[in-house]
Design a protein around this motif. Structure first.
Motif, short mmCIF file in Angstrom:
data_model
loop_
_atom_site.label_atom_id
_atom_site.label_comp_id
_atom_site.label_asym_id
_atom_site.label_seq_id
_atom_site.Cartn_x
_atom_site.Cartn_y
_atom_site.Cartn_z
N VAL A 11 26.17 -29.38 -7.66
CA VAL A 11 27.32 -28.55 -7.27
C VAL A 11 26.96 -27.70 -6.05
CG1 VAL A 11 28.85 -26.67 -7.97
CG2 VAL A 11 28.30 -28.50 -9.58
N GLU A 12 25.78 -27.10 -6.08
CA GLU A 12 25.35 -26.26 -4.94
C GLU A 12 25.14 -27.10 -3.70
OE1 GLU A 12 22.79 -22.65 -6.83
OE2 GLU A 12 22.03 -24.67 -7.20
N LEU A 13 24.51 -28.26 -3.86
CA LEU A 13 24.25 -29.12 -2.71
C LEU A 13 25.55 -29.59 -2.07
CD1 LEU A 13 21.26 -31.25 -4.03
CD2 LEU A 13 21.19 -29.50 -2.24
N VAL A 14 26.52 -29.95 -2.89
CA VAL A 14 27.82 -30.38 -2.35
C VAL A 14 28.47 -29.23 -1.60
CG1 VAL A 14 30.17 -31.09 -2.94
CG2 VAL A 14 28.21 -32.20 -4.06
N ARG A 15 28.44 -28.04 -2.19
CA ARG A 15 29.07 -26.89 -1.55
C ARG A 15 28.43 -26.60 -0.19
NH1 ARG A 15 28.32 -23.47 -5.28
NH2 ARG A 15 26.66 -22.19 -4.37
N PHE A 16 27.09 -26.62 -0.16
CA PHE A 16 26.41 -26.37 1.11
C PHE A 16 26.68 -27.49 2.12
CE2 PHE A 16 23.30 -23.75 -1.48
CZ PHE A 16 23.76 -22.55 -1.00
N ALA A 17 26.72 -28.75 1.63
CA ALA A 17 26.96 -29.88 2.52
C ALA A 17 28.34 -29.81 3.14
CB ALA A 17 26.78 -31.19 1.77
N ALA A 23 20.83 -30.56 5.80
CA ALA A 23 19.67 -30.69 4.92
C ALA A 23 20.09 -30.86 3.46
CB ALA A 23 18.76 -29.47 5.06
N SER A 24 21.10 -30.11 3.04
CA SER A 24 21.58 -30.23 1.66
C SER A 24 22.17 -31.61 1.41
CB SER A 24 22.63 -29.15 1.37
OG SER A 24 22.03 -27.88 1.35
N LEU A 25 22.90 -32.13 2.40
CA LEU A 25 23.48 -33.46 2.24
C LEU A 25 22.38 -34.51 2.14
CD1 LEU A 25 25.89 -35.29 2.09
CD2 LEU A 25 26.09 -35.20 4.58
N ALA A 26 21.33 -34.37 2.94
CA ALA A 26 20.22 -35.31 2.89
C ALA A 26 19.52 -35.26 1.53
CB ALA A 26 19.22 -35.01 4.01
N VAL A 27 19.31 -34.06 0.99
CA VAL A 27 18.69 -33.92 -0.33
C VAL A 27 19.55 -34.57 -1.40
CG1 VAL A 27 18.03 -32.26 -2.12
CG2 VAL A 27 17.39 -31.86 0.27
N LEU A 28 20.86 -34.35 -1.30
CA LEU A 28 21.79 -34.91 -2.28
C LEU A 28 21.75 -36.43 -2.27
CD1 LEU A 28 24.13 -34.07 -4.27
CD2 LEU A 28 25.68 -34.49 -2.34
N LEU A 29 21.77 -37.02 -1.10
CA LEU A 29 21.76 -38.48 -1.00
C LEU A 29 20.44 -39.06 -1.50
CD1 LEU A 29 23.48 -38.94 2.48
CD2 LEU A 29 24.49 -39.26 0.22
N GLU A 30 19.35 -38.41 -1.17
CA GLU A 30 18.05 -38.91 -1.62
C GLU A 30 17.93 -38.81 -3.14
OE1 GLU A 30 14.82 -41.04 -0.99
OE2 GLU A 30 16.21 -40.39 0.59
N ARG A 31 18.50 -37.76 -3.71
CA ARG A 31 18.45 -37.57 -5.16
C ARG A 31 19.15 -38.71 -5.89
NH1 ARG A 31 20.51 -31.92 -7.43
NH2 ARG A 31 18.52 -31.33 -6.47
N HIS A 32 20.25 -39.20 -5.34
CA HIS A 32 21.05 -40.21 -6.03
C HIS A 32 20.83 -41.62 -5.50
CE1 HIS A 32 23.40 -37.48 -8.54
NE2 HIS A 32 23.37 -36.65 -7.51
#
Length: 320
Positions: A11-17, A23-32
């Motif tokens: 939720v936080e990563l999406v909000r920041f993205a 950077a948050s979007l990159a972390v989110l994509l790598e996580r999934h």
């Protein structure tokens, strides 16, 4: 850019993205990524198509992250994109090695690819990653998704390569773009809107100078003396003695003397490739004198044009 210093929730990563934090979007994509790949493997089996489907989905997510309705379920959203992409591949009527990125990225609202990227906070990041591609890969990608010269046949004609080479370069470009996006997420990105606007002003000022009878003076500053020139009819000139430059200057002067004018419609700019798309306006007494448009494909060296090809797109050319 905000530095990620702790493990953030989806939720936080999406909000920041959504707010523009690459950077948050990159972390989110790598996580999934692993879950996305599992879906692709289940539908397509082991092989390069599964990896390509994941890369396509990541590009979609980069441009559509603000469409996530339930940030807590972003993993399901990403996997659904992969699943849809895989189905597109399975339904393909011919064995094309790449999915049509344009079809994947365009929203149902009908916005163009350029409009979509321009209104995203990540647009500078995406264009920075495009700049990491080699010139041949970047050129076909820019033409395919950001210009009206978008069919495989027209790109092949403009670039002087077979259609199969265009397909191959687009496939490589898309794959390398996904890698470059992940690698450059935390870097500073230049303002692509400012670059494009500056290049558009240059284009408009050059054509305005031509109208004033000052075209030669304008392009002698912007073009190298050993400019390699290719005319719409395929005439190729570039012997290092200003022949190419003089040929294009004479061509512009000849058009103006016959009452033909140009009006810039679109400009696509990157580090060493620049594309002008212009309307050709025939004289009132001869409305069919010239084709409806012309493309100026310009390759730069140290900020000046080293190679220029003029090309008349075919409005009725089928899509690739």
């Amino acid at each position: 850019m905000r530095e990620v210093t702790r493990v953030l929730s989806d939720v936080e990563l999406v909000r920041f993205a959504v707010s523009g934090d690459a950077a948050s979007l990159a972390v989110l994509l790598e996580r999934h990524r692993a879950g996305m790949l599992a879906v692709a493997l289940a539908v397509l089996g082991y092989g390069p198509d599964a990896e390509d489907a994941v890369q396509d989905a990541m590009l979609v997510a980069m441009c559509r992250i603000d469409e996530v309705r339930d940030p807590a379920a972003v993993g399901s959203w990403l996997r659904a994109i992969v699943r849809n992409n895989c189905r597109m591949r399975l339904r393909a009527s011919r064995p094309v090695p790449m999915a049509d990125l344009e079809a994947l990225l365009l929203p149902t609202g009908g916005s163009t690819q350029e409009e979509l990227l321009e209104r995203r906070a990540q647009r500078d990041w995406i264009w920075h990653a495009l700049g990491e591609l080699s010139e041949p890969l970047r050129l076909v990608t820019l033409l395919r998704y950001f210009s009206d010269v978008s069919s495989y046949e027209q790109i092949a004609a403009l670039c002087g390569v077979p259609v199969g080479t265009v397909r191959s370069r687009l496939n490589q470009g898309r794959s390398k773009l996904a890698i470059a996006l992940r690698a450059t997420a935390e870097l500073a990105h230049a303002d692509v809107a400012a670059l494009t606007e500056a290049r558009r002003r240059e284009a408009e000022e050059t054509l305005a100078a031509a109208q004033r009878g000052e075209f030669e003076r304008a392009v002698r500053y912007a073009w190298w003396p050993d400019l390699e020139a290719i005319t719409p009819d395929g005439q190729h000139v570039g012997d290092g003695h200003e022949a190419g430059r003089n040929l294009l200057i004479r061509g512009m002067d000849g058009d103006l003397s016959r009452g033909v004018h140009q009006r810039i419609r679109n400009v696509v700019a990157s580090r060493d490739v620049m594309i002008w798309e212009a309307d050709l306006i025939s004289p009132p007494d001869d409305p069919q004198h010239c084709p409806p448009g012309v493309v100026w494909l310009q390759h730069l060296r140290d900020g000046r044009v080293r190679r220029l090809r003029l090309f008349h797109p075919r409005p009725d050319s089928p899509a690739g």
